[in-house]
Each structure stands twice: as structure tokens, then as C-alpha cells.
Scaffold this motif. Sequence first.
Motif, mmCIF file in Angstrom:
data_model
loop_
_atom_site.group_PDB
_atom_site.id
_atom_site.type_symbol
_atom_site.label_atom_id
_atom_site.label_comp_id
_atom_site.label_asym_id
_atom_site.label_seq_id
_atom_site.Cartn_x
_atom_site.Cartn_y
_atom_site.Cartn_z
ATOM 1 N N LYS A 106 -26.397 48.080 -39.778
ATOM 2 C CA LYS A 106 -26.212 47.632 -41.159
ATOM 3 C C LYS A 106 -24.712 47.443 -41.390
ATOM 4 O O LYS A 106 -23.898 48.218 -40.915
ATOM 5 N N THR A 107 -24.399 46.419 -42.119
ATOM 6 C CA THR A 107 -23.006 46.149 -42.432
ATOM 7 C C THR A 107 -22.748 46.484 -43.889
ATOM 8 O O THR A 107 -23.415 45.968 -44.778
ATOM 9 N N VAL A 108 -21.793 47.353 -44.089
ATOM 10 C CA VAL A 108 -21.387 47.721 -45.439
ATOM 11 C C VAL A 108 -19.991 47.165 -45.649
ATOM 12 O O VAL A 108 -19.081 47.462 -44.899
ATOM 13 N N VAL A 109 -19.854 46.334 -46.652
ATOM 14 C CA VAL A 109 -18.547 45.762 -46.964
ATOM 15 C C VAL A 109 -18.066 46.400 -48.256
ATOM 16 O O VAL A 109 -18.632 46.175 -49.320
ATOM 17 N N PHE A 110 -17.053 47.214 -48.121
ATOM 18 C CA PHE A 110 -16.486 47.857 -49.292
ATOM 19 C C PHE A 110 -15.479 46.916 -49.930
ATOM 20 O O PHE A 110 -14.845 46.113 -49.251
ATOM 21 N N PRO A 111 -15.313 47.000 -51.225
ATOM 22 C CA PRO A 111 -14.330 46.145 -51.892
ATOM 23 C C PRO A 111 -12.918 46.487 -51.446
ATOM 24 O O PRO A 111 -12.673 47.545 -50.874
ATOM 25 N N PHE A 112 -12.017 45.588 -51.728
ATOM 26 C CA PHE A 112 -10.604 45.812 -51.406
ATOM 27 C C PHE A 112 -10.154 47.117 -52.039
ATOM 28 O O PHE A 112 -10.420 47.381 -53.199
ATOM 29 N N TRP A 113 -9.499 47.942 -51.250
ATOM 30 C CA TRP A 113 -9.048 49.242 -51.719
ATOM 31 C C TRP A 113 -7.526 49.255 -51.727
ATOM 32 O O TRP A 113 -6.886 49.276 -50.695
ATOM 33 N N LYS A 114 -6.962 49.222 -52.914
ATOM 34 C CA LYS A 114 -5.510 49.292 -53.047
ATOM 35 C C LYS A 114 -5.116 50.759 -53.047
ATOM 36 O O LYS A 114 -5.461 51.503 -53.969
ATOM 37 N N SER A 115 -4.443 51.174 -52.003
ATOM 38 C CA SER A 115 -4.058 52.583 -51.898
ATOM 39 C C SER A 115 -3.071 52.961 -52.991
ATOM 40 O O SER A 115 -2.183 52.195 -53.340
ATOM 41 N N LEU A 116 -3.259 54.160 -53.497
ATOM 42 C CA LEU A 116 -2.346 54.667 -54.511
ATOM 43 C C LEU A 116 -1.029 55.060 -53.851
ATOM 44 O O LEU A 116 -1.025 55.661 -52.776
#
Length: 103
Positions: free
Chosen positions: A44-54
Motif C-alpha cells: 500500500k502506498t501512503v502519501v503524506f502531505p508536504f511536511w514543513k519542519s518547524l
Amino acid sequence: MSIITFGLLGLYVSYFLTRDPHKHDVRQVAFMQQVQSAFSKFEKTVVFPFWKSLPGRSFFLYLVLTWLTFGLFGLYWNYVLISDFNDHFRAQWQVEDQLLANL
């Protein structure tokens, strides 16, 4: 409660609120990578949204700037802390939505 006690408690809380979001964010990114790896084993492919690191923020720099500006920088400091947490929670909700959709 005396002003000194309130001031020390405020510094204590500000110290952890300034340091912990970045550390938590780093752990969150590592968790998402592990989740993606686990889902890939089930094909299964899970595509997480863009994560802008703090960004990491320096408590002592912000404290000195607050003292030098007679508390005005403290207003910005509080704004940054609140917006960092809000940005993180918005991104976290998107991650949770992707996880639920793929379970």
C-alpha cells in the motif's frame, strides 16, 4: 502568587514551549517514514502531505531580545509559538486523515 514566582513559572513554560516543538517535529517525521515503510510491506502506498519542519528556536536568544526590547519581542515570541503549534496541528490532521483512509 508573587510576581517573582509567576515570572519564574513563565520562564520555565516558555523554555519548554520554545524547545519541544522542534524535537517533536523531528520525531513525527521519523514516525511518518516508519509508517510509510510498514504500509509498503503490505503493498500500500501512503502519501503524506508536504511536511514543513518547524525551525529550532533559541530560548536564550529570544529571552535576551525580550529583555532588550523591554518585552516587545515577547509578543512576537508568543505569536511564533502559537503559529508553530497551529501549523503542526494542521499538518498532523492531514496525516491522520491519510492514515485513516488507508486503514
